[in-house]
Design a protein around this motif. Sequence first.
Motif, PDB file in Angstrom:
ATOM      1  N   GLU A 127       9.847  -1.081  -6.131  1.00  0.00           N
ATOM      2  CA  GLU A 127       9.188   0.029  -6.828  1.00  0.00           C
ATOM      3  C   GLU A 127       9.497   0.014  -8.324  1.00  0.00           C
ATOM      4  N   TYR A 145       7.604  11.348  -2.380  1.00  0.00           N
ATOM      5  CA  TYR A 145       8.238  10.021  -2.411  1.00  0.00           C
ATOM      6  C   TYR A 145       9.027   9.764  -1.131  1.00  0.00           C
ATOM      7  N   PRO A 197       2.226   3.652  -4.332  1.00  0.00           N
ATOM      8  CA  PRO A 197       2.295   5.104  -4.590  1.00  0.00           C
ATOM      9  C   PRO A 197       3.723   5.619  -4.672  1.00  0.00           C
ATOM     10  N   ILE A 235       6.743   9.126   1.837  1.00  0.00           N
ATOM     11  CA  ILE A 235       6.217   7.757   1.835  1.00  0.00           C
ATOM     12  C   ILE A 235       7.286   6.782   2.326  1.00  0.00           C
ATOM     13  N   VAL A 264       4.837   5.158  -8.145  1.00  0.00           N
ATOM     14  CA  VAL A 264       4.224   6.156  -9.048  1.00  0.00           C
ATOM     15  C   VAL A 264       4.992   7.472  -8.996  1.00  0.00           C
ATOM     16  N   LYS A 285       0.830  -1.212   0.000  1.00  0.00           N
ATOM     17  CA  LYS A 285       0.000   0.000   0.000  1.00  0.00           C
ATOM     18  C   LYS A 285       0.862   1.259   0.000  1.00  0.00           C
ATOM     19  N   ARG A 286       2.070   1.146   0.533  1.00  0.00           N
ATOM     20  CA  ARG A 286       2.990   2.283   0.534  1.00  0.00           C
ATOM     21  C   ARG A 286       3.923   2.242  -0.682  1.00  0.00           C
TER      22      ARG A 286
END
Length: 301
Positions: free
Chosen positions: A186, A168, A82, A171, A85, A78-79
């Motif tokens: 990632e 970023y 994003p 997060i 992205v 969940k972390r």
Amino acid sequence: MQTIDYRRGLPAMAACFLIWGFQPLYWYMCTNVCGEIDTFFLMACRIIWAAVTCLCILKVQGKLPQLWAVFKDKQVLKRELPASVFLFGDWIVYLWAVQNGRVLECSLGYYIQPLVVFALGAVIFKEKMSWRHFIIIGIVVVGIVLSASGFGGVPYVTIALALMFAVYAAIKKSLTIDSIVSTTSEILMMVPVALLFILFFRMGDNGMGSMTVIKQLLMIGGGIITGLPMVFYSIGVRNLPLMTTGICQYLSPTLGIVCGAIMGEALTREKLVSFLFIWVGVILYVLNTVYEERRKKSAVQ
């Protein structure tokens, strides 16, 4: 308790930021050698070869089981999703800026990025801000406003890079897993998009059809210079105080200015004035960080 080892940490951190700092010259060389190569194809190749490089690094380090564990942990994903992205956004804007002669705007963005991270920390993590921080951020904001005249308009590249990397970093702050494992996961999340893009849009002369041995070697090199600094950075972080790491990170945007000059970008009087405000803000931020760290140590003693 962190073990401080400057002999091991400083060379690793210097190698990391030297590679990051001179990266614009590498992508500039790729464009010159490969001829017209669009940003999206270059980005796709970078993602794929960076993923290969990072997987090889984790294999050597014996950390592949940690990577597979990331994809099994829904809370971590969940972390990481994003984060992937925003990392993608940072990379694509950076590559486009380098290819379009806007390296100085990138440097400006990476100078102010730590301050944006700090501001987000105050908003999101409720970290304490003193009156000195407000003054520092105010000086930096003035520099950004003045840069509009120097760069011929709103410095969208600067703002985009600073904000995306700051989010970023925010997060990543909530993650406790190994930094190389985290970043590899990632990048792997980007790989399907990169492969599909090449398969559907870049199999002809505008992509894979025009690849030569030299071009492919340059694309592989792009993956290496993306993944290798992560190793050096992780070594540096483990062996240096956070304050030293924070100061070292300004080496990269400084080298970016040198790269901009080599690539033909002019540091005009208007641009220099905006940079001076940013530099003053950065210097004050570093000095204030040193002051606060010493005050904390005195309080403990």
